[in-house]
Design a protein around this motif. Structure first.
Motif, PDB file in Angstrom:
ATOM      1  N   ILE A  66       0.846  -1.206   0.000  1.00  0.00           N
ATOM      2  CA  ILE A  66       0.000   0.000   0.000  1.00  0.00           C
ATOM      3  C   ILE A  66       0.873   1.243   0.000  1.00  0.00           C
ATOM      4  O   ILE A  66       0.646   2.181  -0.762  1.00  0.00           O
ATOM      5  N   TYR A  67       1.903   1.243   0.842  1.00  0.00           N
ATOM      6  CA  TYR A  67       2.823   2.382   0.914  1.00  0.00           C
ATOM      7  C   TYR A  67       3.466   2.641  -0.450  1.00  0.00           C
ATOM      8  O   TYR A  67       3.517   3.773  -0.923  1.00  0.00           O
ATOM      9  N   GLU A  68       3.953   1.573  -1.085  1.00  0.00           N
ATOM     10  CA  GLU A  68       4.620   1.737  -2.379  1.00  0.00           C
ATOM     11  C   GLU A  68       3.652   2.256  -3.442  1.00  0.00           C
ATOM     12  O   GLU A  68       4.001   3.130  -4.239  1.00  0.00           O
ATOM     13  N   LEU A  69       2.441   1.731  -3.459  1.00  0.00           N
ATOM     14  CA  LEU A  69       1.454   2.203  -4.434  1.00  0.00           C
ATOM     15  C   LEU A  69       1.049   3.653  -4.180  1.00  0.00           C
ATOM     16  O   LEU A  69       0.793   4.410  -5.111  1.00  0.00           O
ATOM     17  N   MET A  70       1.001   4.028  -2.917  1.00  0.00           N
ATOM     18  CA  MET A  70       0.603   5.381  -2.544  1.00  0.00           C
ATOM     19  C   MET A  70       1.700   6.400  -2.884  1.00  0.00           C
ATOM     20  O   MET A  70       1.419   7.458  -3.437  1.00  0.00           O
ATOM     21  N   THR A  71       2.928   6.077  -2.568  1.00  0.00           N
ATOM     22  CA  THR A  71       4.024   7.041  -2.706  1.00  0.00           C
ATOM     23  C   THR A  71       4.846   6.867  -3.986  1.00  0.00           C
ATOM     24  O   THR A  71       5.645   7.732  -4.322  1.00  0.00           O
ATOM     25  N   LEU A  72       4.670   5.729  -4.642  1.00  0.00           N
ATOM     26  CA  LEU A  72       5.490   5.366  -5.810  1.00  0.00           C
ATOM     27  C   LEU A  72       6.968   5.271  -5.451  1.00  0.00           C
ATOM     28  O   LEU A  72       7.851   5.510  -6.263  1.00  0.00           O
ATOM     29  N   GLU A  73       7.219   4.911  -4.202  1.00  0.00           N
ATOM     30  CA  GLU A  73       8.582   4.690  -3.682  1.00  0.00           C
ATOM     31  C   GLU A  73       8.597   3.377  -2.918  1.00  0.00           C
ATOM     32  O   GLU A  73       7.598   2.986  -2.320  1.00  0.00           O
ATOM     33  N   LEU A  74       9.743   2.694  -2.923  1.00  0.00           N
ATOM     34  CA  LEU A  74       9.881   1.530  -2.057  1.00  0.00           C
ATOM     35  C   LEU A  74       9.746   1.969  -0.608  1.00  0.00           C
ATOM     36  O   LEU A  74      10.150   3.093  -0.258  1.00  0.00           O
ATOM     37  N   PRO A  75       9.213   1.123   0.257  1.00  0.00           N
ATOM     38  CA  PRO A  75       9.194   1.471   1.670  1.00  0.00           C
ATOM     39  C   PRO A  75      10.604   1.828   2.156  1.00  0.00           C
ATOM     40  O   PRO A  75      11.568   1.142   1.805  1.00  0.00           O
ATOM     41  N   TYR A  76      10.697   2.880   2.912  1.00  0.00           N
ATOM     42  CA  TYR A  76      11.938   3.429   3.461  1.00  0.00           C
ATOM     43  C   TYR A  76      12.803   4.098   2.404  1.00  0.00           C
ATOM     44  O   TYR A  76      13.855   4.632   2.715  1.00  0.00           O
ATOM     45  N   GLY A  77      12.372   4.114   1.144  1.00  0.00           N
ATOM     46  CA  GLY A  77      13.150   4.739   0.071  1.00  0.00           C
ATOM     47  C   GLY A  77      13.311   6.234   0.261  1.00  0.00           C
ATOM     48  O   GLY A  77      14.334   6.805  -0.111  1.00  0.00           O
ATOM     49  N   LEU A  78      12.310   6.880   0.844  1.00  0.00           N
ATOM     50  CA  LEU A  78      12.391   8.318   1.096  1.00  0.00           C
ATOM     51  C   LEU A  78      13.239   8.630   2.327  1.00  0.00           C
ATOM     52  O   LEU A  78      13.642   9.766   2.534  1.00  0.00           O
ATOM     53  N   ASP A  79      13.495   7.616   3.141  1.00  0.00           N
ATOM     54  CA  ASP A  79      14.240   7.809   4.389  1.00  0.00           C
ATOM     55  C   ASP A  79      15.749   7.722   4.216  1.00  0.00           C
ATOM     56  O   ASP A  79      16.504   8.126   5.079  1.00  0.00           O
ATOM     57  N   ARG A  80      16.185   7.163   3.109  1.00  0.00           N
ATOM     58  CA  ARG A  80      17.604   7.096   2.745  1.00  0.00           C
ATOM     59  C   ARG A  80      18.480   6.378   3.786  1.00  0.00           C
ATOM     60  O   ARG A  80      19.527   6.867   4.180  1.00  0.00           O
ATOM     61  N   TYR A  81      18.039   5.215   4.229  1.00  0.00           N
ATOM     62  CA  TYR A  81      18.845   4.423   5.159  1.00  0.00           C
ATOM     63  C   TYR A  81      19.854   3.599   4.385  1.00  0.00           C
ATOM     64  O   TYR A  81      19.575   3.136   3.279  1.00  0.00           O
ATOM     65  N   GLY A  82      21.003   3.370   4.990  1.00  0.00           N
ATOM     66  CA  GLY A  82      21.966   2.425   4.440  1.00  0.00           C
ATOM     67  C   GLY A  82      21.482   1.016   4.741  1.00  0.00           C
ATOM     68  O   GLY A  82      20.577   0.823   5.547  1.00  0.00           O
ATOM     69  N   PRO A  83      22.097  -0.003   4.125  1.00  0.00           N
ATOM     70  CA  PRO A  83      21.613  -1.373   4.299  1.00  0.00           C
ATOM     71  C   PRO A  83      21.617  -1.860   5.743  1.00  0.00           C
ATOM     72  O   PRO A  83      20.691  -2.531   6.172  1.00  0.00           O
ATOM     73  N   PHE A  84      22.637  -1.514   6.522  1.00  0.00           N
ATOM     74  CA  PHE A  84      22.695  -1.973   7.906  1.00  0.00           C
ATOM     75  C   PHE A  84      21.723  -1.187   8.776  1.00  0.00           C
ATOM     76  O   PHE A  84      21.097  -1.743   9.674  1.00  0.00           O
ATOM     77  N   GLU A  85      21.587   0.096   8.511  1.00  0.00           N
ATOM     78  CA  GLU A  85      20.596   0.905   9.221  1.00  0.00           C
ATOM     79  C   GLU A  85      19.194   0.398   8.923  1.00  0.00           C
ATOM     80  O   GLU A  85      18.355   0.302   9.819  1.00  0.00           O
ATOM     81  N   LEU A  86      18.927   0.072   7.664  1.00  0.00           N
ATOM     82  CA  LEU A  86      17.608  -0.389   7.265  1.00  0.00           C
ATOM     83  C   LEU A  86      17.228  -1.658   8.014  1.00  0.00           C
ATOM     84  O   LEU A  86      16.098  -1.800   8.478  1.00  0.00           O
ATOM     85  N   TYR A  87      18.152  -2.563   8.159  1.00  0.00           N
ATOM     86  CA  TYR A  87      17.860  -3.806   8.888  1.00  0.00           C
ATOM     87  C   TYR A  87      17.409  -3.485  10.312  1.00  0.00           C
ATOM     88  O   TYR A  87      16.419  -4.031  10.799  1.00  0.00           O
TER      89      TYR A  87
END
Length: 142
Positions: A71-92
């Protein structure tokens, strides 16, 4: 479907697929708790209880979390957390903590998005028991 038994435990094991491609093994234990295992999938769509590995028992509500992320991706047209700009370890760590991706302000200020935002928020509740069932979601969308 296979079954196994012992004096203390009866279990049935079967393999299920899900829309997210999170093929998993489901073991139903005699005390009615379910153990789903085999964490495979995209981290951005993974429920926190899967990422944390603290409790190996979880249920189909992990798919409800993933649906919320769709739902988030369809709403924003971004992957979840894509707007937050986390690195891979931060994202985990973020996923493991149950932190939701940020919803852009424009979606919060407009009443026409309210039902979609509310459904996203309900599907991504940290408390698994508060997440709606798939049947509840279908009823709401009908």
């Amino acid at each position: 479907r296979a079954s196994a038994s012992s004096p203390n435990l009866e279990a049935q094991v079967n393999f299920e697929g899900s829309p997210m491609g999170l093929g998993r093994r489901k073991t139903i234990l005699s005390n009615s708790r379910e153990r789903l295992s085999l964490n495979v999938g995209t981290l951005q769509f993974m429920a926190p209880e899967m990422a944390s590995h603290e409790d190996t028992f979880y249920n189909e509500k992990v798919d409800i979390w993933s649906y919320g992320m769709i739902i988030y991706e369809l709403m924003t047209l971004e992957l979840p957390y894509g707007l937050d700009r986390y690195g891979p370890f931060e994202l985990y760590d973020v996923v493991k903590s149950g932190t939701r991706p940020k919803i852009p302000r424009g979606y919060l200020d407009t009443s026409r998005w309210t039902p979609i935002v509310e459904l996203f928020l309900e599907c991504t509740q940290l408390d698994v028991k508060k997440r709606p069932s798939a049947a509840e979601i279908v009823r709401r969308l009908s």
